[in-house]
Scaffold this motif. Structure first.
Motif, PDB file in Angstrom:
ATOM      1  N   SER A  89       0.862  -1.179   0.000  1.00  0.00           N
ATOM      2  CA  SER A  89       0.000   0.000   0.000  1.00  0.00           C
ATOM      3  C   SER A  89       0.896   1.226   0.000  1.00  0.00           C
ATOM      4  O   SER A  89       1.968   1.219   0.618  1.00  0.00           O
ATOM      5  CB  SER A  89      -0.895   0.000   1.237  1.00  0.00           C
ATOM      6  OG  SER A  89      -1.650   1.185   1.331  1.00  0.00           O
ATOM      7  N   GLN A 341      -9.048  -0.640  -2.418  1.00  0.00           N
ATOM      8  CA  GLN A 341      -8.867  -0.518  -0.969  1.00  0.00           C
ATOM      9  C   GLN A 341     -10.150  -0.010  -0.312  1.00  0.00           C
ATOM     10  O   GLN A 341     -10.595  -0.546   0.718  1.00  0.00           O
ATOM     11  CB  GLN A 341      -7.714   0.440  -0.645  1.00  0.00           C
ATOM     12  CG  GLN A 341      -6.332  -0.154  -0.811  1.00  0.00           C
ATOM     13  CD  GLN A 341      -5.294   0.582   0.030  1.00  0.00           C
ATOM     14  OE1 GLN A 341      -5.569   0.984   1.151  1.00  0.00           O
ATOM     15  NE2 GLN A 341      -4.092   0.744  -0.521  1.00  0.00           N
ATOM     16  N   LEU A 353      -9.408  -5.407   4.184  1.00  0.00           N
ATOM     17  CA  LEU A 353      -8.330  -4.524   3.708  1.00  0.00           C
ATOM     18  C   LEU A 353      -6.988  -5.200   3.900  1.00  0.00           C
ATOM     19  O   LEU A 353      -6.135  -5.184   2.998  1.00  0.00           O
ATOM     20  CB  LEU A 353      -8.385  -3.189   4.436  1.00  0.00           C
ATOM     21  CG  LEU A 353      -7.243  -2.236   4.105  1.00  0.00           C
ATOM     22  CD1 LEU A 353      -7.362  -1.711   2.682  1.00  0.00           C
ATOM     23  CD2 LEU A 353      -7.187  -1.064   5.087  1.00  0.00           C
ATOM     24  N   ILE A 357      -4.199  -5.966   0.855  1.00  0.00           N
ATOM     25  CA  ILE A 357      -2.891  -5.323   0.687  1.00  0.00           C
ATOM     26  C   ILE A 357      -1.733  -6.228   1.080  1.00  0.00           C
ATOM     27  O   ILE A 357      -0.583  -5.875   0.806  1.00  0.00           O
ATOM     28  CB  ILE A 357      -2.816  -3.981   1.452  1.00  0.00           C
ATOM     29  CG1 ILE A 357      -2.896  -4.196   2.965  1.00  0.00           C
ATOM     30  CG2 ILE A 357      -3.885  -3.020   0.963  1.00  0.00           C
ATOM     31  CD1 ILE A 357      -2.714  -2.904   3.762  1.00  0.00           C
TER      32      ILE A 357
END
Length: 364
Positions: A89, A341, A353, A357
């Motif tokens: 991320s 996201q 989430l 990621i």
């Protein structure tokens, strides 16, 4: 054939809370023991909860993808062995109240002394694409022609909408954080190599920055390698998307060289418009409008089509057209990484989430 290489930065996080985990030394030591990654391919970064990988010099996009998957797997396995995960991320979705320790090098410690709050908030991760250049004069010519497309590349790459536990309203909050350093954002137009070197030297002589490593323009000439480095992109969730950007940047470089030889005048977007276009791209990603290379507002899809038409002949010549076009089409279908996201968080909260990621080490 123009060579290409990619550097990626990742966060090290706790697998349950996603809080940054300052374990880079342990993860690097474990990764060095793995037979699939060379020591020089896995590096420290500014903060001890960050780690960077760098591919070798590549000539084919398939090589780029293969190396990225190999390095992602090596670092992810090393992180897991040390009870943390790599998060792909551009921003840390959550962070602790206490700053992450700085990596103990003289340069990084000096940066912390000069800009403590900025360093504390550098929990951000980008992707840097290097393309080979025959000489610095050619590199400056490419810079002058490529700079107007940097907001478009940024908008396509956005992967950092969350910060400190909440949605920032920006698709790339990393871009805003990085924009607070003295030299950042789109590079100026240069009159030639002498002008580039004089401006860089002038910034050093001013005393505001200590070295050329802090020329944080979104594209610059490398001081270590015979390459031009594009730095505007957020790190990508999947290796395939990083490959797409490598193909696009190589296409832009090849197109710039061809236009320079043909005497085609470069687009000269005014610097204040280019700066505003960058902010707009960081704010909206591909969900709204973009500023085109002439400084006009258009739909994001229209600007993306302009980009593909612009580099189309170069993509064909490099053998990258089918792969890049397919990946661009996929991006338009499912949205940017920032969109994904937000969807994951809205649909199933922090666990979804986290799954999104931290999955990129094993997906193309």
């Amino acid at each position: 054939m123009i060579t290409v290489g990619v550097e990626e930065e990742y966060l090290l996080v706790d697998p349950e809370t996603l809080l940054p985990a300052p374990l880079v030394q342990e993860v690097r030591a474990t990764a060095r023991l793995a037979p699939i990654a060379d020591e020089g391919e896995v590096q420290d970064e500014l903060l001890q909860a960050q780690i960077e990988v760098a591919t070798p010099v590549c000539t084919a996009l398939e090589e780029v993808g293969g190396h990225l998957l190999r390095l992602r797997h090596a670092v992810a396995s090393a992180a897991q062995a040390n009870d943390c995960r790599i998060a792909i991320s551009a921003t840390a979705p959550v962070k602790d109240v206490f700053p992450v320790p700085v990596t103990s090098t003289a340069r990084y410690l000096r940066m912390r002394g000069e800009a403590r709050q900025l360093v504390d908030e550098q929990l951000i991760c980008g992707m840097h694409i290097h393309v080979g250049i025959p000489d610095r004069e050619t590199g400056v010519a490419i810079l002058n022609r490529l700079r107007v497309w940097l907001p478009t590349l940024l908008a396509m790459s956005v992967n950092g909408p969350l910060w400190d536990g909440r949605d920032t309203g920006f698709a790339s909050w990393r871009t805003i954080i990085f924009g607070r350093w003295p030299v950042s954002g789109p590079p100026p137009h240069f009159e030639g190599t002498a002008d580039y070197e004089a401006r860089a030297d002038g910034l050093l002589e001013s005393g505001v920055i200590p070295d050329r490593g802090q020329l944080y323009w979104h594209a610059r000439l490398s001081e270590r390698y015979p390459t031009l480095e594009v730095r505007c992109c957020d790190v990508q969730l999947e290796a395939d998307d990083a490959v797409m950007f490598a193909g696009i940047v190589r296409g832009l470089a090849a197109t710039a060289i061809a236009e320079e030889k043909a005497g085609v005048a470069p687009a000269l977007c005014r610097p204040e418009v280019l700066q505003a276009a960058t902010w707009h791209a960081a704010r909206h990603g591909m969900s709204s409008t973009l500023v085109d290379p002439e400084g006009r507002m258009r739909s994001s899809r229209e600007v993306l089509c302009m980009l593909l038409r612009h580099i189309g002949p170069a993509l064909e010549e490099n053998g990258d057209s089918r792969e890049v076009s397919s990946l661009v089409h996929r991006l338009l279908q499912r949205g940017t990484a920032a969109d994904r996201q937000r969807r994951a968080l809205a649909e199933a909260g922090l666990p979804a989430l986290a799954a999104l990621i931290t999955a990129g080490a094993t997906t193309g």
